[in-house]
Design a protein around this motif. Structure first.
Motif, mmCIF file in Angstrom:
data_model
loop_
_atom_site.group_PDB
_atom_site.id
_atom_site.type_symbol
_atom_site.label_atom_id
_atom_site.label_comp_id
_atom_site.label_asym_id
_atom_site.label_seq_id
_atom_site.Cartn_x
_atom_site.Cartn_y
_atom_site.Cartn_z
ATOM 1 N N ILE A 44 1.710 6.837 -6.692
ATOM 2 C CA ILE A 44 0.591 7.915 -6.942
ATOM 3 C C ILE A 44 1.156 9.314 -6.882
ATOM 4 O O ILE A 44 0.800 10.175 -7.627
ATOM 5 C CB ILE A 44 -0.584 7.585 -6.208
ATOM 6 C CG1 ILE A 44 -1.117 6.085 -6.917
ATOM 7 C CG2 ILE A 44 -1.616 8.502 -6.529
ATOM 8 C CD1 ILE A 44 -2.387 5.491 -5.798
ATOM 9 N N TYR A 45 1.726 9.416 -5.740
ATOM 10 C CA TYR A 45 2.144 11.018 -5.305
ATOM 11 C C TYR A 45 3.410 11.298 -6.104
ATOM 12 O O TYR A 45 3.916 12.435 -5.931
ATOM 13 C CB TYR A 45 2.525 10.787 -3.883
ATOM 14 C CG TYR A 45 1.244 10.856 -3.107
ATOM 15 C CD1 TYR A 45 -0.108 11.220 -3.283
ATOM 16 C CD2 TYR A 45 1.377 10.169 -1.864
ATOM 17 C CE1 TYR A 45 -0.998 10.995 -2.629
ATOM 18 C CE2 TYR A 45 0.314 9.982 -0.856
ATOM 19 C CZ TYR A 45 -0.815 10.490 -1.354
ATOM 20 O OH TYR A 45 -1.793 10.373 -0.586
ATOM 21 N N ASN A 97 0.759 -1.185 -0.027
ATOM 22 C CA ASN A 97 -0.039 0.080 0.054
ATOM 23 C C ASN A 97 0.718 1.291 -0.055
ATOM 24 O O ASN A 97 0.494 2.060 -0.839
ATOM 25 C CB ASN A 97 -0.909 0.086 1.094
ATOM 26 C CG ASN A 97 -1.802 1.374 1.330
ATOM 27 O OD1 ASN A 97 -2.526 1.653 0.498
ATOM 28 N ND2 ASN A 97 -1.686 1.824 2.403
ATOM 29 N N TRP A 106 0.933 4.144 -3.022
ATOM 30 C CA TRP A 106 0.739 5.769 -2.853
ATOM 31 C C TRP A 106 2.095 6.359 -3.098
ATOM 32 O O TRP A 106 1.838 7.441 -3.656
ATOM 33 C CB TRP A 106 0.343 5.860 -1.631
ATOM 34 C CG TRP A 106 -1.257 5.534 -1.522
ATOM 35 C CD1 TRP A 106 -1.914 4.454 -1.029
ATOM 36 C CD2 TRP A 106 -2.271 6.282 -1.856
ATOM 37 N NE1 TRP A 106 -3.161 4.108 -1.274
ATOM 38 C CE2 TRP A 106 -3.553 5.488 -1.782
ATOM 39 C CE3 TRP A 106 -2.626 7.541 -2.356
ATOM 40 C CZ2 TRP A 106 -4.579 6.152 -1.817
ATOM 41 C CZ3 TRP A 106 -3.756 7.950 -2.704
ATOM 42 C CH2 TRP A 106 -4.899 7.425 -2.510
ATOM 43 N N ALA A 117 -3.153 7.814 2.692
ATOM 44 C CA ALA A 117 -2.790 6.577 2.189
ATOM 45 C C ALA A 117 -3.227 5.356 3.557
ATOM 46 O O ALA A 117 -3.795 4.384 3.000
ATOM 47 C CB ALA A 117 -1.262 6.187 1.823
ATOM 48 N N TRP A 146 -7.122 5.374 3.267
ATOM 49 C CA TRP A 146 -7.582 4.545 2.052
ATOM 50 C C TRP A 146 -7.438 3.058 2.296
ATOM 51 O O TRP A 146 -8.254 2.168 2.099
ATOM 52 C CB TRP A 146 -6.811 4.588 1.006
ATOM 53 C CG TRP A 146 -7.138 4.081 -0.301
ATOM 54 C CD1 TRP A 146 -8.357 4.115 -1.164
ATOM 55 C CD2 TRP A 146 -6.563 2.546 -0.801
ATOM 56 N NE1 TRP A 146 -8.181 3.263 -2.279
ATOM 57 C CE2 TRP A 146 -7.376 2.213 -2.066
ATOM 58 C CE3 TRP A 146 -5.545 2.076 -0.372
ATOM 59 C CZ2 TRP A 146 -6.921 1.413 -2.476
ATOM 60 C CZ3 TRP A 146 -5.370 0.887 -1.084
ATOM 61 C CH2 TRP A 146 -6.047 0.429 -2.247
#
Length: 287
Positions: free
Chosen positions: A124-125, A117, A121, A156, A159
């Protein structure tokens, strides 16, 4: 009966040895280390420090910003997860079509390992080729400033853990008798009034369990910080658990790190007792 008791002890002995080796021995060993000035991983004779490792924690000026990061992370992430989890639980408790499918999809984020996870993220960032900047059409460095990075880590964490909060609360919702909802409708109560007067009071035990578990997990957060930011930038995402890791294994201040670890245990225990006391008071008051 005496023979059955001996046989039961014989069956439980392997598990007891494993628990002692995996849990009890490290706990006792860590307590002993926290009382000595251990500054090396090599075995040897180290001077006795007493409680000086514990007092050093509170005289260390670099500890208080870390404590502030931890408190902020714990409060914000737990609050958001509780609110979102309650909303998701109410949706999953509604008579939706393919409800089993939605429940299966909701649990997927929680099923992901925290390391995966965090890596997900972090990509993603990414400021150069992250999907978040592609969607928003910006070139923001989401993990480039301390406060922003801390909040992005919270996103994160939310989520991932909102789904498990939702399932705890969903279990509580399903224990509420349908007759109470019907009685509220007969009395002319609106849906919002029914929610606050019927659902929330009966859901308080489940909420207390969620608060205890998520507060403990958030307070001792380490792995997602390690993967996403490594405590940076400028130590802006360091938490108490991550700070303990740095002191013990990077700086090799094992006695100081052990003291920090025990203080984390004491703080988490105090938080759990606080929540459980509130729950007990509500139960005695008939809530």
């Amino acid at each position: 009966m005496r023979g059955e008791g001996k046989f039961a002890i014989f069956l439980l002995l392997p598990a007891a040895l494993v628990v002692f080796g995996v849990v009890l021995y490290p706990v006792i060993r860590t307590l002993l280390i926290s009382l000595y000035k251990v500054d090396s991983a090599m075995p040897g004779s180290y001077p006795f420090a007493g409680l000086s490792n514990y007092t050093k924690v509170f005289s260390d000026p670099s500890f208080y910003p870390v404590l502030g990061h931890t408190a902020y992370f714990t409060l914000v992430s737990t609050a958001i997860e509780l609110v979102l989890g309650l909303g998701v639980a109410l949706l999953l408790n509604a008579p939706l079509r393919f409800r089993w499918l939605w429940r299966s999809l909701v649990v997927l984020p929680w099923a992901l390992p925290t390391i995966v996870n965090g890596a997900l993220w972090r990509w993603i960032y990414n400021g150069q080729y992250g999907v978040l900047n592609q969607i928003l059409g910006t070139d923001t460095q989401w993990l480039g400033s301390p406060f922003l990075a801390l909040n992005m880590v919270i996103v994160a964490d939310v989520w991932k853990n909102t789904s498990i909060v939702a399932f705890f609360l969903l279990a509580g919702l399903q224990t509420i008798p349908a007759e109470l909802h019907e009685a509220a409708v007969v009395d002319g109560a609106s849906k919002l009034r029914t929610f606050w007067s019927v659902v929330v009071p009966l859901l308080k035990p489940s909420i207390a369990v969620v608060l205890v578990l998520r507060t403990i997990e958030a307070f001792k957060v380490f792995d997602i910080i390690y993967v996403m930011t490594g405590g940076g930038p400028a130590s802006g995402t360091q938490t108490v658990a991550f700070y303990t890791y740095l002191q013990a294994f990077s700086n090799q201040l094992f006695g100081y790190g052990a003291a920090l670890a025990y203080l984390i245990v004491i703080a988490v225990g105090a938080l759990a007792m606080f929540y459980l006391r509130i729950l007990r008071q509500n139960q005695l008051a008939g809530v």
